[in-house]
Design a protein around this motif. Structure first.
Motif, PDB file in Angstrom:
ATOM      1  N   THR A 347       0.758  -1.169   0.108  1.00 42.61           N
ATOM      2  CA  THR A 347      -0.166  -0.100  -0.070  1.00 42.61           C
ATOM      3  C   THR A 347       0.609   1.245  -0.107  1.00 42.61           C
ATOM      4  OG1 THR A 347      -1.666  -1.162   1.202  1.00 42.61           O
ATOM      5  CG2 THR A 347      -1.777   1.331   1.352  1.00 42.61           C
ATOM      6  N   VAL A 348       0.437   2.233  -0.913  1.00 45.42           N
ATOM      7  CA  VAL A 348       1.185   3.454  -0.932  1.00 45.42           C
ATOM      8  C   VAL A 348       0.271   4.468  -0.817  1.00 45.42           C
ATOM      9  CG1 VAL A 348       2.698   4.863  -2.466  1.00 45.42           C
ATOM     10  CG2 VAL A 348       2.871   2.508  -2.677  1.00 45.42           C
ATOM     11  N   THR A 349       0.503   5.530  -0.015  1.00 42.64           N
ATOM     12  CA  THR A 349      -0.260   6.821   0.261  1.00 42.64           C
ATOM     13  C   THR A 349      -0.130   7.842  -0.667  1.00 42.64           C
ATOM     14  OG1 THR A 349      -0.868   6.253   2.256  1.00 42.64           O
ATOM     15  CG2 THR A 349      -1.316   8.298   1.917  1.00 42.64           C
ATOM     16  N   GLU A 350      -0.813   8.320  -1.520  1.00 46.80           N
ATOM     17  CA  GLU A 350      -0.539   9.559  -2.392  1.00 46.80           C
ATOM     18  C   GLU A 350      -1.301  10.554  -1.846  1.00 46.80           C
ATOM     19  OE1 GLU A 350       1.370   9.626  -5.296  1.00 46.80           O
ATOM     20  OE2 GLU A 350       1.872   7.404  -5.490  1.00 46.80           O
ATOM     21  N   THR A 351      -0.504  11.800  -1.971  1.00 44.68           N
ATOM     22  CA  THR A 351      -1.002  13.179  -1.505  1.00 44.68           C
ATOM     23  C   THR A 351      -1.240  14.082  -2.887  1.00 44.68           C
ATOM     24  OG1 THR A 351      -0.355  13.005   0.724  1.00 44.68           O
ATOM     25  CG2 THR A 351      -0.699  14.979  -0.011  1.00 44.68           C
ATOM     26  N   ILE A 352      -2.289  14.275  -3.238  1.00 46.59           N
ATOM     27  CA  ILE A 352      -2.981  15.234  -4.248  1.00 46.59           C
ATOM     28  C   ILE A 352      -2.943  16.750  -3.943  1.00 46.59           C
ATOM     29  CG2 ILE A 352      -4.038  15.562  -6.585  1.00 46.59           C
ATOM     30  CD1 ILE A 352      -4.596  12.437  -6.139  1.00 46.59           C
ATOM     31  N   ASP A 353      -2.263  17.532  -4.278  1.00 47.44           N
ATOM     32  CA  ASP A 353      -2.370  19.124  -3.936  1.00 47.44           C
ATOM     33  C   ASP A 353      -3.483  19.622  -4.863  1.00 47.44           C
ATOM     34  OD1 ASP A 353      -0.726  19.220  -1.710  1.00 47.44           O
ATOM     35  OD2 ASP A 353       0.905  19.614  -3.108  1.00 47.44           O
ATOM     36  N   ILE A 354      -4.372  20.129  -4.501  1.00 49.43           N
ATOM     37  CA  ILE A 354      -5.400  20.627  -5.324  1.00 49.43           C
ATOM     38  C   ILE A 354      -5.613  22.348  -5.326  1.00 49.43           C
ATOM     39  CG2 ILE A 354      -8.106  20.289  -5.760  1.00 49.43           C
ATOM     40  CD1 ILE A 354      -7.995  17.703  -4.231  1.00 49.43           C
ATOM     41  N   ARG A 355      -5.594  22.836  -6.395  1.00 41.88           N
ATOM     42  CA  ARG A 355      -5.833  24.347  -6.510  1.00 41.88           C
ATOM     43  C   ARG A 355      -6.973  24.577  -6.015  1.00 41.88           C
ATOM     44  NH1 ARG A 355      -4.064  27.873 -11.780  1.00 41.88           N
ATOM     45  NH2 ARG A 355      -3.470  29.921 -10.526  1.00 41.88           N
ATOM     46  N   TRP A 356      -7.037  25.836  -5.113  1.00 40.93           N
ATOM     47  CA  TRP A 356      -8.244  26.560  -4.602  1.00 40.93           C
ATOM     48  C   TRP A 356      -8.950  25.510  -3.672  1.00 40.93           C
ATOM     49  CZ3 TRP A 356      -8.749  26.110 -10.206  1.00 40.93           C
ATOM     50  CH2 TRP A 356      -8.323  27.080 -11.005  1.00 40.93           C
ATOM     51  N   ARG A 357      -8.027  24.569  -3.173  1.00 40.63           N
ATOM     52  CA  ARG A 357      -8.869  23.800  -1.919  1.00 40.63           C
ATOM     53  C   ARG A 357      -7.548  23.936  -0.783  1.00 40.63           C
ATOM     54  NH1 ARG A 357     -11.142  17.684  -2.572  1.00 40.63           N
ATOM     55  NH2 ARG A 357      -9.484  17.154  -1.302  1.00 40.63           N
ATOM     56  N   SER A 358      -7.869  24.136   0.541  1.00 42.81           N
ATOM     57  CA  SER A 358      -7.047  24.394   1.494  1.00 42.81           C
ATOM     58  C   SER A 358      -6.396  22.856   1.851  1.00 42.81           C
ATOM     59  CB  SER A 358      -7.710  24.936   2.663  1.00 42.81           C
ATOM     60  OG  SER A 358      -8.695  24.107   3.284  1.00 42.81           O
ATOM     61  N   GLU A 359      -7.125  21.662   1.905  1.00 41.76           N
ATOM     62  CA  GLU A 359      -6.515  20.592   1.896  1.00 41.76           C
ATOM     63  C   GLU A 359      -6.101  19.544   1.060  1.00 41.76           C
ATOM     64  OE1 GLU A 359      -5.666  19.607   5.141  1.00 41.76           O
ATOM     65  OE2 GLU A 359      -6.278  21.592   5.999  1.00 41.76           O
ATOM     66  N   PRO A 360      -5.163  18.840   0.903  1.00 40.31           N
ATOM     67  CA  PRO A 360      -4.836  18.097  -0.293  1.00 40.31           C
ATOM     68  C   PRO A 360      -5.928  16.797   0.036  1.00 40.31           C
ATOM     69  CG  PRO A 360      -3.178  17.951   1.563  1.00 40.31           C
ATOM     70  CD  PRO A 360      -4.175  19.070   1.904  1.00 40.31           C
ATOM     71  N   GLU A 361      -5.907  16.149  -1.213  1.00 40.11           N
ATOM     72  CA  GLU A 361      -6.692  14.757  -1.323  1.00 40.11           C
ATOM     73  C   GLU A 361      -5.671  13.795  -1.261  1.00 40.11           C
ATOM     74  OE1 GLU A 361      -9.922  12.406  -2.946  1.00 40.11           O
ATOM     75  OE2 GLU A 361      -9.873  14.335  -2.171  1.00 40.11           O
ATOM     76  N   THR A 362      -6.011  12.914  -0.049  1.00 37.21           N
ATOM     77  CA  THR A 362      -5.036  11.691   0.092  1.00 37.21           C
ATOM     78  C   THR A 362      -5.705  10.321  -0.641  1.00 37.21           C
ATOM     79  OG1 THR A 362      -6.008  11.327   2.163  1.00 37.21           O
ATOM     80  CG2 THR A 362      -4.038  12.628   2.133  1.00 37.21           C
ATOM     81  N   MET A 363      -5.064   9.513  -1.044  1.00 37.87           N
ATOM     82  CA  MET A 363      -5.423   8.063  -1.491  1.00 37.87           C
ATOM     83  C   MET A 363      -4.553   7.181  -1.387  1.00 37.87           C
ATOM     84  SD  MET A 363      -5.027   8.649  -5.799  1.00 37.87           S
ATOM     85  CE  MET A 363      -5.648   6.676  -5.874  1.00 37.87           C
ATOM     86  N   LYS A 364      -5.066   5.942  -1.290  1.00 35.96           N
ATOM     87  CA  LYS A 364      -4.095   4.795  -1.001  1.00 35.96           C
ATOM     88  C   LYS A 364      -4.234   3.974  -2.456  1.00 35.96           C
ATOM     89  CE  LYS A 364      -4.685   4.348   3.808  1.00 35.96           C
ATOM     90  NZ  LYS A 364      -3.480   4.752   4.253  1.00 35.96           N
ATOM     91  N   VAL A 365      -3.168   3.633  -2.789  1.00 32.18           N
ATOM     92  CA  VAL A 365      -2.800   2.738  -3.989  1.00 32.18           C
ATOM     93  C   VAL A 365      -2.379   1.484  -3.620  1.00 32.18           C
ATOM     94  CG1 VAL A 365      -1.670   2.539  -6.029  1.00 32.18           C
ATOM     95  CG2 VAL A 365      -2.246   4.942  -5.345  1.00 32.18           C
ATOM     96  N   ARG A 366      -2.969   0.538  -3.827  1.00 31.12           N
ATOM     97  CA  ARG A 366      -2.624  -0.918  -3.541  1.00 31.12           C
ATOM     98  C   ARG A 366      -2.049  -1.607  -4.647  1.00 31.12           C
ATOM     99  NH1 ARG A 366      -7.286  -3.538  -0.298  1.00 31.12           N
ATOM    100  NH2 ARG A 366      -8.671  -2.617  -2.040  1.00 31.12           N
ATOM    101  N   ILE A 367      -1.081  -2.230  -4.423  1.00 30.85           N
ATOM    102  CA  ILE A 367      -0.336  -3.014  -5.582  1.00 30.85           C
ATOM    103  C   ILE A 367      -0.218  -4.491  -5.317  1.00 30.85           C
ATOM    104  CG2 ILE A 367       2.046  -3.081  -6.384  1.00 30.85           C
ATOM    105  CD1 ILE A 367       2.413  -0.151  -5.488  1.00 30.85           C
ATOM    106  N   SER A 368      -0.611  -5.086  -6.351  1.00 27.00           N
ATOM    107  CA  SER A 368      -0.746  -6.456  -6.275  1.00 27.00           C
ATOM    108  C   SER A 368       0.598  -7.267  -6.711  1.00 27.00           C
ATOM    109  CB  SER A 368      -1.804  -7.195  -7.097  1.00 27.00           C
ATOM    110  OG  SER A 368      -1.494  -8.632  -7.198  1.00 27.00           O
ATOM    111  N   ARG A 369       0.869  -8.281  -6.659  1.00 22.03           N
ATOM    112  CA  ARG A 369       2.017  -8.960  -7.294  1.00 22.03           C
ATOM    113  C   ARG A 369       2.077  -8.967  -8.716  1.00 22.03           C
ATOM    114  NH1 ARG A 369       1.884 -14.888  -8.325  1.00 22.03           N
ATOM    115  NH2 ARG A 369      -0.172 -15.483  -8.590  1.00 22.03           N
TER     116      ARG A 369
END
Length: 779
Positions: A347-369
């Motif tokens: 599992t990798v946590t990604e943080t996406i900065d978004i213009r005109w929004r004070s808080e970034p978006e976080t998402m989890k990317v899961r990686i299989s074999r």
């Protein structure tokens, strides 16, 4: 006298009109300083170069870089790419990295989520650590050139950045690799085709689906996996790219078939419509390197072109290089089942900065074999295996090609590259011509990747990549030419069918037309190759008219009469191509829409090729019947119904009135910015000839008939050995800068199938020079 209120209103209206004009003038004035010179001589001091570099610009704004060292050559190429195409470069790296939301806000968030999930930027980081010293140094020097331009001009390096209020970030090695991976993603559609087949199988049932696909008992037994297949088409939450189509062509002609006794090479890759265009023409000269051709802004080198010994071009081989695996997860959804054992997902946590929004978006990317999880719902979890995510970057192969001494060297340059899988066609001054499939196919344990495979059974997993030496290769065939058109190189007789690999090949109409015409002459030259690139005879139209002939004669309406007198040419000023194309759409809807609505598909599963197979008796006659009614509907009644509807249409509308391409800037719909760009010169839709089956392939989307989405992204013909006679024409122009005189100055030549020579020798470059840029070291 005007009242005070009317005076105020008048002043307001004048201000509203003048403000955009004044703002546009301000932008053009301040951005002009970073534009490449169009006349005269400009001297610029920059950090990093060791000696003076001369860059001569011809009448189309194409830079011909002459450097004393290879290191300075790459730096100078990065510098001119940045000054002419930086906004395109910046959007490319942002898209690959999932960072468009930093510019466009939440509207770009779905795209960013997809790209973060597909792991392009992460893969570029992995590839960067594995680069050999030579390639790393090349990418570093190229990046130094980009950054030298950014230091000098800041956000004025591209007026779009100033209008958007975006500061440009420094360019780096990983950005070059990310742009390369984005190009590779745009050159594969296997995942889209695989999910489409899965949806058709689950909704239509096995018998109907395999009938459409033409699978025999052997393919069904080997290729249909023991797993519950996904039934949903790609949604916004999935990192699954929809299927699409293009239509690239290439051929090389041996000396025995040319007017000059020298080989010829022609290539017209068909790619999605973009503004600016995909390719950037450039000439490169330094000790050990002398090459010219088409580059990609963001990557050093020449991707399609020639040096002083050999010319090369590419089309897609259509090899299936992506597979889905259906995962079985435990209740926590953090572990996958593999051969009766539970294996943790990474599992990798990604943080996406978004213009005109004070808080970034976080998402989890899961990686299989198998690869990243691109669909993650409780009814279907899919992981993607893709050669691009497993192998080294292809940039090294492109860099090695510019130093090639002959066709064998061009092919050898691809020995280590995992992808993209392409048809390489080459011709050299010794008279040799070659076809070589490049890119390495996956070694599948079971199946052929035609449908999603069971991720829990390791017998279906990939077992690495096949060796490059296993790829099909042809040198100096007896016919005196080699040709490719995304076709089935096994089914069309190029190679032994025992060598075949899973692929979604294009229909054979273009390659059959190319071969039939190449075989008719022994005096081919540049002009006749260009004419062949512009050919608009549709083999599919001819074949379909042949099987429909009795029905058209029986019906006898105005549409039937027009089609009976048509020769199958998709000319822009004729009505018959439009009637034919509408007839295909009507038949596709009539034949398949009942099954689609009854069985839960979004649209008819029939396209033009399936309609033709049905008409020719290659599909079950049961498709003609309407499953929603008790009355049996036969072939004749459906064809008559479609022709009756077409007879009611206005037959004065010609193909070019609806079969059009719109060259719109990516920011056209962006508030104020789009309006300012349109003030700088908006290109209205223009009618194009051809369709996806003609050599001059201009492909439209079934979802939006007849809006053209894929066009010849350039036309290149090389006179091997007399290089100054070679031509290269772009759809729009060289520059990506709004309001530049070179932003669309090649459009009329591209549309009119006229060639423009691409200077190569020092003498010809000097003759064609219209401006010079001298880079000198900054002490």
């Amino acid at each position: 006298m005007l009242s005070r209120r009317r005076c105020v209103l008048l002043v307001f209206l004048v201000g509203v009109i003048l403000l955009p004009v004044l703002l546009l003038g301000h932008i053009r004035f301040y951005s002009h300083q970073s534009r490449l010179p169009e006349s005269g001589r400009e001297v610029v001091q920059i950090r990093g170069i060791r000696d003076q570099v001369t860059i001569a610009f011809d009448g189309r704004g194409v830079p011909h870089i002459d450097a004393a060292t290879v290191e300075d050559l790459w730096l100078a190429q990065g510098y001119v790419h940045a000054r002419d195409r930086f906004f395109q470069m910046d959007l490319g790296r942002r898209m690959a990295a999932g960072r468009l939301s930093e510019i466009f806000g939440e509207a770009a968030l779905p795209t960013d989520r997809k790209m973060r999930t597909l792991r392009l930027a992460a893969t570029a980081g992995r590839q960067a650590t594995a680069l050999d010293d030579g390639v790393r140094k090349t990418l570093e020097r190229y990046s130094d050139g980009v950054n030298a331009a950014l230091r000098d001009y800041g956000r004025w390096i591209a007026p779009e950045l100033w209008m958007l209020g975006v500061e440009p970030g420094a360019w780096g090695v990983e950005d070059c690799l990310s742009v390369g991976l984005l190009m590779e993603l745009n050159l594969t559609w296997a995942m889209g085709d695989e999910i489409t087949r899965s949806v058709e199988m689950t909704h239509l049932g096995r018998d109907h689906a395999v009938d459409l696909w033409g699978w025999g008992p052997g393919e069904q037994r080997r290729w249909i996996p023991p797993v519950d297949l996904p039934s949903r088409p790609p949604g916004e939450e999935d990192a699954i790219m929809a299927p699409f189509g293009g239509g690239s062509n290439s051929w090389a002609i041996s000396p025995a078939r040319t007017a000059t006794g020298r080989p010829l090479l022609a290539n017209d890759p068909h790619i999605g419509v973009t503004v600016p265009g995909t390719w950037y023409a450039v000439g490169l000269r330094a000790p050990g390197i002398h090459a010219v051709g088409a580059s990609i802004a963001g990557i050093p080198g020449v991707l399609i072109g020639h040096n002083n010994r050999v010319a090369w071009g590419f089309t897609m081989s259509m090899m299936d290089d992506q597979d889905f695996f259906v995962l079985t997860l435990d209740e926590s959804r953090d572990r996958e089942l593999v051969d009766d054992s539970w294996i943790p997902l990474r599992t990798v946590t990604e943080t996406i900065d978004i213009r005109w929004r004070s808080e970034p978006e976080t998402m989890k990317v899961r990686i299989s074999r198998h690869g990243p999880v691109v669909r993650d719902t409780f009814d279907s979890t899919l992981a993607l295996a893709w050669t691009a995510l497993q192998g080294p970057n292809s940039i090294d192969a492109f860099l090695r090609m510019v130093r090639a001494d002959g066709v064998e060297d061009v092919a050898t340059a691809w020995g280590d590259a995992a992808g993209p899988s392409m048809n390489l066609v080459a011709a050299d001054v010794e008279g040799h011509i070659l076809h070589q499939v490049v890119g390495r196919r996956p070694r599948r344990g079971r199946g052929a990747g035609r449908l999603p495979s069971p991720g829990s059974n390791s017998a279906w997993s990939w077992k690495g990549l096949a060796e490059f030496s296993e790829n099909p290769r042809m040198l100096d065939p007896d016919e005196g030419f080699v040709g490719t058109a995304n076709h089935d190189i096994f089914g069309e007789g190029d190679y032994d069918p025992k060598q075949t690999f899973p692929a979604d090949f294009a229909a054979p109409w273009r390659i059959r037309r190319i071969r039939s015409l190449l075989a008719t002459k022994t005096d081919w030259d540049i002009d006749s190759c260009l004419d062949l690139q512009g050919d608009v005879m549709s083999g599919r139209a001819v074949a379909l008219l042949k099987v429909l002939w009795p029905d058209l004669e029986r019906h006898g309406g105005s549409t039937s009469v027009a089609l009976l007198g048509w020769d199958g040419r998709m000319d822009v000023d004729r009505v018959e191509p439009l009637l034919f194309s509408r007839l295909i759409l009507e038949l596709a809807r009539e034949v398949g829409q009942d099954e689609a609505l009854d069985l839960g598909l979004e649209t008819t599963p029939f396209n033009a090729e399936r309609v033709l197979r049905l008409l020719a008796g290659g599909l079950s006659e049961a498709w003609w019947d309407d499953v929603r009614t008790e009355t049996v509907v036969d072939r004749e009644s459906i064809i008559d119904r479609c022709l009756d509807r077409l007879d009611l249409l206005d037959h004065s509308t010609v193909w070019g009135d609806v079969h059009q391409v719109d060259f719109s800037h990516v920011l056209d719909d962006f508030p104020l910015v789009g309006a300012l760009l349109r003030l700088g010169g908006h290109r209205h839709p223009v009618g194009l000839p051809g369709d996806s089956t003609t050599i001059n392939a201009n492909t439209w989307d079934l979802a939006k008939p007849f809006n053209v989405r894929f066009i010849p992204s350039m036309r290149f013909v090389a006179d091997v050995g007399d290089w100054d006679r070679s031509i290269l024409v772009l759809p729009l122009g060289q520059s990506g800068r709004p309001w530049s005189p070179h932003v669309a100055d090649q459009f009329s030549d591209w549309l009119g199938l006229r060639g423009r020579t691409l200077p190569f020798s020092r003498q010809m470059v000097e003759k064609e020079t219209r401006a010079e840029l001298i880079l000198t070291p900054r002490r």
